[in-house]
Design a protein around this motif. Structure first.
Motif, PDB file in Angstrom:
ATOM      1  N   UNK A  80       0.834  -1.188   0.165  1.00  0.00           N
ATOM      2  CA  UNK A  80      -0.009  -0.021  -0.022  1.00  0.00           C
ATOM      3  C   UNK A  80       0.831   1.249  -0.012  1.00  0.00           C
ATOM      4  N   UNK A  81       2.056   1.175   0.535  1.00  0.00           N
ATOM      5  CA  UNK A  81       2.833   2.249   0.494  1.00  0.00           C
ATOM      6  C   UNK A  81       3.748   2.318  -0.763  1.00  0.00           C
ATOM      7  N   UNK A  82       4.162   1.180  -1.437  1.00  0.00           N
ATOM      8  CA  UNK A  82       5.194   1.100  -2.408  1.00  0.00           C
ATOM      9  C   UNK A  82       4.248   1.739  -3.772  1.00  0.00           C
ATOM     10  N   UNK A  83       3.229   1.140  -3.861  1.00  0.00           N
ATOM     11  CA  UNK A  83       2.352   1.376  -5.230  1.00  0.00           C
ATOM     12  C   UNK A  83       2.247   2.877  -5.464  1.00  0.00           C
ATOM     13  N   UNK A  84       1.797   3.730  -4.405  1.00  0.00           N
ATOM     14  CA  UNK A  84       1.838   5.266  -4.777  1.00  0.00           C
ATOM     15  C   UNK A  84       3.361   5.828  -5.048  1.00  0.00           C
ATOM     16  N   UNK A  85       4.364   5.036  -4.481  1.00  0.00           N
ATOM     17  CA  UNK A  85       5.724   5.676  -4.769  1.00  0.00           C
ATOM     18  C   UNK A  85       5.953   5.426  -6.217  1.00  0.00           C
ATOM     19  N   UNK A  86       5.567   4.400  -6.641  1.00  0.00           N
ATOM     20  CA  UNK A  86       6.058   3.898  -8.093  1.00  0.00           C
ATOM     21  C   UNK A  86       5.695   5.030  -9.179  1.00  0.00           C
ATOM     22  N   UNK A  87       4.472   5.598  -8.805  1.00  0.00           N
ATOM     23  CA  UNK A  87       4.069   6.821  -9.693  1.00  0.00           C
ATOM     24  C   UNK A  87       4.975   7.907  -9.430  1.00  0.00           C
TER      25      UNK A  87
ATOM     26  N   UNK B 227       8.026  12.904   3.706  1.00  0.00           N
ATOM     27  CA  UNK B 227       6.771  13.643   3.408  1.00  0.00           C
ATOM     28  C   UNK B 227       5.807  12.702   2.877  1.00  0.00           C
ATOM     29  N   UNK B 228       6.431  11.891   1.965  1.00  0.00           N
ATOM     30  CA  UNK B 228       5.237  11.157   1.004  1.00  0.00           C
ATOM     31  C   UNK B 228       4.632   9.881   2.307  1.00  0.00           C
ATOM     32  N   UNK B 229       5.728   9.354   2.878  1.00  0.00           N
ATOM     33  CA  UNK B 229       5.079   8.376   3.828  1.00  0.00           C
ATOM     34  C   UNK B 229       4.502   8.911   5.061  1.00  0.00           C
ATOM     35  N   UNK B 230       4.468  10.272   5.135  1.00  0.00           N
ATOM     36  CA  UNK B 230       3.806  10.480   6.435  1.00  0.00           C
ATOM     37  C   UNK B 230       2.360  11.152   6.092  1.00  0.00           C
ATOM     38  N   UNK B 231       2.042  11.440   4.651  1.00  0.00           N
ATOM     39  CA  UNK B 231       0.717  11.613   4.246  1.00  0.00           C
ATOM     40  C   UNK B 231       0.015  10.407   4.195  1.00  0.00           C
TER      41      UNK B 231
ATOM     42  N   UNK C 264       1.782   7.312  12.089  1.00  0.00           N
ATOM     43  CA  UNK C 264       3.405   6.830  12.267  1.00  0.00           C
ATOM     44  C   UNK C 264       4.161   7.910  12.831  1.00  0.00           C
ATOM     45  N   UNK C 265       5.070   7.768  13.760  1.00  0.00           N
ATOM     46  CA  UNK C 265       6.014   8.640  14.297  1.00  0.00           C
ATOM     47  C   UNK C 265       7.254   8.841  12.999  1.00  0.00           C
ATOM     48  N   UNK C 266       8.025   9.833  13.443  1.00  0.00           N
ATOM     49  CA  UNK C 266       9.247   9.909  12.422  1.00  0.00           C
ATOM     50  C   UNK C 266      10.168   8.813  12.590  1.00  0.00           C
ATOM     51  N   UNK C 267      10.279   8.208  13.727  1.00  0.00           N
ATOM     52  CA  UNK C 267      10.944   7.156  14.016  1.00  0.00           C
ATOM     53  C   UNK C 267      10.483   5.797  13.053  1.00  0.00           C
TER      54      UNK C 267
END
Length: 425
Positions: A16-23, A37-41, A46-49
């Motif tokens: 679910x996280x990698x599929x938007x990153x592919x675009x 920033x992309x993963x935080x959205x 999730x925390x920064x750690x």
């Protein structure tokens, strides 16, 4: 070496996280801050750690690799990117030169196969055949990928924003036609490199089959037949891919070219009108625009000529066809039937002269009709006929000379039964 199971497990867990990153990675590389920033959205809780530990896992598994000379920018591993594109059913159009390179390799492998058979090296022959089969499958996979990519190109051109100029909307179509379709047409022609390469490989395989039957088997014939069938499948697939590409892109390309020609002509005409007025445009080049209200747009001289012709308009006299005279008297009688004529003739028996009787029955009849009834009645089996002397008969149209018949009934009266004399007993 990274364990494949760990990579596959990470891809499954973080899909679910990698599929938007592919675009995002399709558009270029991303910095570490952009990745965070992309993963935080996507992971609001999730925390920064947590994001840092997730990125560390991806980097250790080579899912993310640093860009050369830019250690703070990352991109997807090329193999991982291709694998994810396959899972997402994404297709990127390749180059026609790739297929040509594959063909050159196929020709070299065919030469190695021939050399291995001549020195009777069965192991090398089987290895070269496996390599040839794998390379043919690579070509088939590429052709299928290219066909799907061409469909995507056409769909993007048709579904793009209509407010964008046509030249920009169809820019990808025009580039695809120039860079892929036209070279592919030359490659797959009857005398192109594709057909020549396929013919060389096919000749080697068929010769190998014949020589094995004569000299003895070094490899199984099924392997040769399977490879030969795959070669033919590759040839058919290339032709179908090219045909599909032309059906998809040629109408769009022609539409863009027509639009360019019309736009260029309209721009030139408007520039002349702005500088010199409407009368400066040549009359032959300026059409007469009409509307359903019968109004038109034209120059001043055209309007004057139209009004002048309208004021002096004189309609041409209409010429109507002359009415035909109706036939006076009774309505025409329907033609007689064979059954009716036979019954009338039988009732009139005996007839001393058949032709005279017909003239009495049909005084206004046509000559050919009278002759037809004469022939038909004289040949009827229920009548006995006797030939008469030749004489002339006058019909409504002609003077006919013939030998008529006298008709009687062909049924002879049966003799009445007579009483037999009594015998004395």
């Amino acid at each position: 070496m990274i364990e494949p199971k760990r990579v596959l497990r990470a891809l499954a867990e973080h899909w679910a996280l990698l599929e938007p990153l592919c675009e995002r990675f399709d558009g270029g590389t991303l910095s570490l801050a952009e990745l965070r920033q992309q993963l935080a959205t996507q992971q609001l809780e999730s925390t920064p750690q947590d994001i840092t530990s997730l990125l560390d896992v991806w980097i250790r598994l080579d899912i993310l690799v640093p860009v050369a000379k830019s250690p703070n920018r990352f991109e997807l591993n090329a193999q991982i990117h291709d694998f994810l594109a396959y899972l997402r059913r994404e297709h990127r159009l390749g180059l026609c030169l790739e297929i040509e390179a594959y063909l050159r390799h196929l020709e070299r492998l065919a030469g190695h196969i021939q050399d291995a058979f001549e020195i009777r090296d069965g192991n090398d022959l089987a290895r070269q055949l496996r390599l040839l089969d794998m390379r043919v499958r690579d070509v088939l996979k590429k052709l299928d990928n290219d066909e799907q990519a061409l469909v995507a190109v056409a769909e993007r051109a048709k579904t793009s924003d209509r407010q964008i100029p046509l030249r920009q909307r169809y820019a990808e179509v025009l580039a695809t036609w120039d860079e892929y379709v036209e070279p592919m047409i030359q490659l797959v022609n009857a005398d192109g490199a594709f057909e020549q390469g396929v013919r060389k490989v096919e000749t080697v395989l068929l010769r190998l089959l014949g020589e094995q039957a004569r000299l003895g088997h070094l490899v199984d014939d099924d392997m040769l037949l399977r490879t030969h069938a795959r070669i033919l499948e590759m040839q058919t697939s290339a032709q179908l891919t090219l045909r599909h590409a032309r059906e998809l892109l040629l109408p769009l390309r022609e539409e863009a070219r027509r639009h360019n020609a019309v736009t260029r002509g309209a721009a030139l005409a408007l520039s002349v009108i702005r500088r010199k007025g409407l009368d400066a445009v040549p009359q032959a080049a300026m059409p007469l625009f009409t509307r359903p209200q019968s109004t038109f747009l034209g120059s001043a001289s055209q309007v004057e000529a139209y009004v002048y012709a309208l004021a002096r308009f004189e309609p041409k006299p209409a010429q109507f066809p002359k009415a035909h005279k109706s036939h006076k008297g009774d309505a025409p009688r329907a033609p007689r039937t064979v059954k009716e004529m036979l019954e009338r003739c039988e009732d009139a028996l005996p007839l001393p002269d058949l032709m005279v009787w017909l003239l009495d029955q049909e005084p206004e009849g046509a000559t050919d009709e009278l002759l037809y009834w004469f022939s038909r009645l004289s040949r009827e089996k229920r009548f006995a006929r006797e030939r008469l002397e030749r004489r002339e008969y006058t019909t409504r149209e002609h003077l006919v000379s013939l030998r008529s018949f006298a008709l009687t009934s062909s049924r002879e009266p049966s003799p009445e039964p007579t009483a037999s004399p009594a015998h004395a007993s």
